[in-house]
Motif scaffolding. Structure first.
Motif, short mmCIF file in Angstrom:
data_model
loop_
_atom_site.label_atom_id
_atom_site.label_comp_id
_atom_site.label_asym_id
_atom_site.label_seq_id
_atom_site.Cartn_x
_atom_site.Cartn_y
_atom_site.Cartn_z
N SER A 403 0.86 -1.18 0.00
CA SER A 403 0.00 0.00 0.00
C SER A 403 0.90 1.23 0.00
N ILE A 404 0.48 2.23 -0.77
CA ILE A 404 1.28 3.45 -0.85
C ILE A 404 1.37 4.11 0.53
N GLN A 405 0.29 3.98 1.31
CA GLN A 405 0.30 4.62 2.64
C GLN A 405 1.40 4.03 3.52
N SER A 406 1.57 2.70 3.46
CA SER A 406 2.59 2.09 4.32
C SER A 406 3.99 2.56 3.90
N LEU A 407 4.16 2.81 2.60
CA LEU A 407 5.46 3.32 2.13
C LEU A 407 5.65 4.78 2.56
N LEU A 408 4.60 5.57 2.36
CA LEU A 408 4.71 7.01 2.69
C LEU A 408 4.88 7.24 4.19
N GLN A 409 4.27 6.34 4.99
CA GLN A 409 4.41 6.50 6.45
C GLN A 409 5.85 6.36 6.91
N ARG A 410 6.64 5.69 6.12
CA ARG A 410 8.06 5.52 6.49
C ARG A 410 8.90 6.72 6.06
N CYS A 411 8.34 7.58 5.21
CA CYS A 411 9.13 8.71 4.66
C CYS A 411 9.23 9.84 5.68
N VAL A 412 10.42 10.40 5.80
CA VAL A 412 10.65 11.50 6.74
C VAL A 412 11.33 12.63 5.96
N ASP A 413 10.62 13.75 5.82
CA ASP A 413 11.18 14.88 5.06
C ASP A 413 12.02 15.74 6.01
N ILE A 414 13.33 15.63 5.86
CA ILE A 414 14.25 16.34 6.76
C ILE A 414 14.14 17.86 6.57
N HIS A 415 13.89 18.29 5.33
CA HIS A 415 13.74 19.73 5.08
C HIS A 415 12.57 20.28 5.88
N ALA A 416 11.43 19.58 5.82
CA ALA A 416 10.24 20.04 6.55
C ALA A 416 10.53 20.08 8.05
N LEU A 417 11.20 19.04 8.56
CA LEU A 417 11.50 19.01 10.00
C LEU A 417 12.38 20.20 10.41
N ILE A 418 13.33 20.54 9.55
CA ILE A 418 14.23 21.65 9.89
C ILE A 418 13.48 22.97 9.88
N VAL A 419 12.75 23.26 8.79
CA VAL A 419 12.11 24.59 8.71
C VAL A 419 10.99 24.74 9.74
N GLN A 420 10.42 23.61 10.19
CA GLN A 420 9.35 23.73 11.19
C GLN A 420 9.91 23.83 12.62
N SER A 421 11.22 23.64 12.76
CA SER A 421 11.70 23.59 14.14
C SER A 421 12.84 24.56 14.46
N ALA A 422 13.55 25.06 13.44
CA ALA A 422 14.71 25.91 13.78
C ALA A 422 14.99 26.94 12.69
N THR A 423 15.64 28.01 13.08
CA THR A 423 16.13 29.00 12.13
C THR A 423 17.65 28.84 12.08
N LEU A 424 18.17 28.73 10.86
CA LEU A 424 19.60 28.44 10.73
C LEU A 424 20.35 29.62 10.11
N PRO A 425 21.64 29.77 10.40
CA PRO A 425 22.42 30.87 9.82
C PRO A 425 22.85 30.56 8.39
#
Ligand code: SF4
Length: 499
Positions: A403-425
């Motif tokens: 199922s595509i859902q089981s595959l997508l559930q394993r995906c982790v977008d590092i870009h999204a995690l960064i922009v949602q959690s920190a401001t970088l120089p």
């Protein structure tokens, strides 16, 4: 006197500084034309070739840059009533009469300066139509063949410019110019609608080119990435800590900050402004984000976003995934997967390559088999492109009982995690900019994603394996950079919660 060509005008519309530097800049500071720009040029030639196959043209020949001869040869074909004229030159030498409305709207000095300029334009094709002109019962309208999918404003302004020149040359208004766009789309340009903007732009262009200094630098990632002056402009911007290097600062926000007297990074980082003093274009939340970004850059340190508590999945085995695609051929030709086994302390990179575009289905199956071998492993990637592609591939080729859902559930977008959690120089939140801030280096320095697209084309044309190997190396480094970012993010949040 200035020769105002459509190319100069187009460059001005895209960036006033670029038009100025192309005319007066020190060419030794410009980089050679980028490979991706050359690729776009070739694709446009191919597009023109396809149109010519269906509707043969007569090509105008003239020595390179000799507009006057080009014009006389074009005029001769127009007078003969040739059906379709390719690479024709429209040329208008001073003095010539400005349209009345443009004179009214501009100062006398810029009007007379403009009417003393020579105007040159080169529509892709001039097509004969039955409207009468000074030559008899025929006249011409311009057709421009463009790679874009949309009829951009810049295309319409150039078409309106050509319509003005044609009016002067053939003694009648041409039929509305035609834009032939990608995927066979067509668009007729309503010149009456665009002429005021055209003449304002021409006057502004002339005024900018008459200055003794180049217009102010403004770094815009998308616009500057294909420009030959990119390195020179970035150097100027960094030396002056230009605000356009702050992610989130658009030209309009830059203007609004200027009106507040904020022109330097240190000011943006430190000034205290009550919300009621902010202009409409800078909402309190935008202001907060910009100031946070400026502080991070000014102090050269990452700042956690308030209330952020990111959940970063981890596992004993982790997969880092990156794709390479060729948009023109509509193929994702490389699925790169870096497998990190923390238990066995091993690292293995898998490059699943479509050596021909037709092998895309094959590498999709190989990818599914690979991720099935590690069913519990999170799949990290940088940007939504990878998960969007998995969705698209599953629709195109199927998932063979997964199922595509089981595959997508394993995906982790590092870009999204960064922009949602920190401001970088950093100057941008691209993989390259963030990883370089963390001192990660790519083995092939200077290579970009755009260039891998060109390299894939070159591999297909020449069969030169070194091209493919370069792409694979670049892709592996992208996966390793994503791994580095994820490791940093985990450590950063551990230190924040411990503190
Ligand atoms: S690099 Fe950017 S700012 Fe500089 S000339 Fe090119 S488009 Fe303009």
């Amino acid at each position: 006197m200035l020769v105002l060509t459509d190319e100069l005008l187009l460059n001005y519309i895209r960036c006033a500084r670029r038009a100025y530097l192309n005319l007066y800049g020190d060419r030794s500071q410009a980089e050679p034309e980028k490979a991706f720009v050359q690729k776009l040029r070739r694709e446009n030639q191919q597009q023109i070739f396809s149109v010519r196959q269906d509707h043969p043209t007569q090509v105008v020949r003239y020595p390179r840059g000799d507009w006057q001869t080009g014009y006389h040869n074009t005029l001769s074909l127009m007078e003969q009533g040739v059906e379709r004229i390719e690479r024709g030159v429209l040329w208008l030498a001073p003095p010539w009469q400005l349209p009345d409305f443009s004179v009214v709207q501009s100062s006398n000095s810029s009007s007379s300066q403009l009417s003393q300029s020579t105007l040159v334009s080169r529509p892709t094709i001039l097509v004969r139509c039955p409207e009468p002109s000074r030559w008899g019962n025929w006249s011409y309208y311009p057709v421009n063949i463009k790679l874009g999918k949309r009829p951009k404003t810049e295309y319409k302004l150039i078409a309106t410019f050509q319509a003005f020149l044609l009016t002067q040359i053939q003694g009648c208004l041409p039929t509305d110019p035609l834009l032939l766009l990608r995927e066979g789309k067509e668009h007729r340009v309503n010149c009456a609608h665009w002429q005021t903007q055209l003449w304002t732009t021409l006057m502004d262009c002339l005024a900018a080119l008459a200055q003794s200094q180049a217009p102010d630098v403004f770094i815009s990632r998308q616009r500057c990435s294909l420009c030959s002056w990119q390195t020179a402009c970035q150097t100027v911007a960094r030396e002056t800590q230009h605000l356009s290097l702050v992610p989130g600062i658009t030209p309009s926000r830059y203007g609004a900050l200027g009106e507040l007297g904020i022109t330097e990074l240190v000011q943006l980082a430190t000034v205290e402004l009550p919300p009621e003093q902010l202009p409409e274009s800078l909402t309190p939340s935008v202001w907060q984000r910009l100031q946070q970004q400026a502080r991070s850059l000014f102090h050269q340190e990452p700042i956690p976003l308030p209330h952020a508590q990111p959940t970063i999945p981890q596992g004993p085995i982790e997969l880092y995934f990156d794709l390479e695609a060729e948009p023109e051929r509509q193929v994702d030709f490389l699925f790169g997967v870096l497998c990190i086994n923390h238990v066995q302390q091993t690292e293995q990179f898998y490059a699943l390559v479509a050596q021909e575009p037709e092998q895309e289905f094959l590498i999709w199956q190989q990818f599914l088999a690979l991720v099935d071998r590690y069913p519990q492993a999170p799949i990290y990637h940088f940007s939504p492109y990878e998960s969007d592609t998995l969705r698209r591939m599953s629709r195109r080729y199927g998932l063979a009982n997964r199922s595509i859902q089981s595959l997508l559930q394993r995906c982790v977008d590092i870009h999204a995690l960064i922009v949602q959690s920190a401001t970088l120089p950093v100057e941008s939140y691209s993989l390259k900019a963030i990883a370089q801030w963390l001192r990660f280096t790519w083995r092939d320095q200077g290579l970009s994603g755009d260039q891998t697209v060109c390299l894939y084309d070159e591999w297909l044309e020449s069969g030169d394996r070194t091209k493919l190997e370069t792409i694979i190396r670049y892709n592996e480094d992208d996966c390793r950079a994503t791994y580095k970012l994820k490791a940093w993010l985990v450590e950063f949040w551990q230190s924040q919660t411990a503190g």
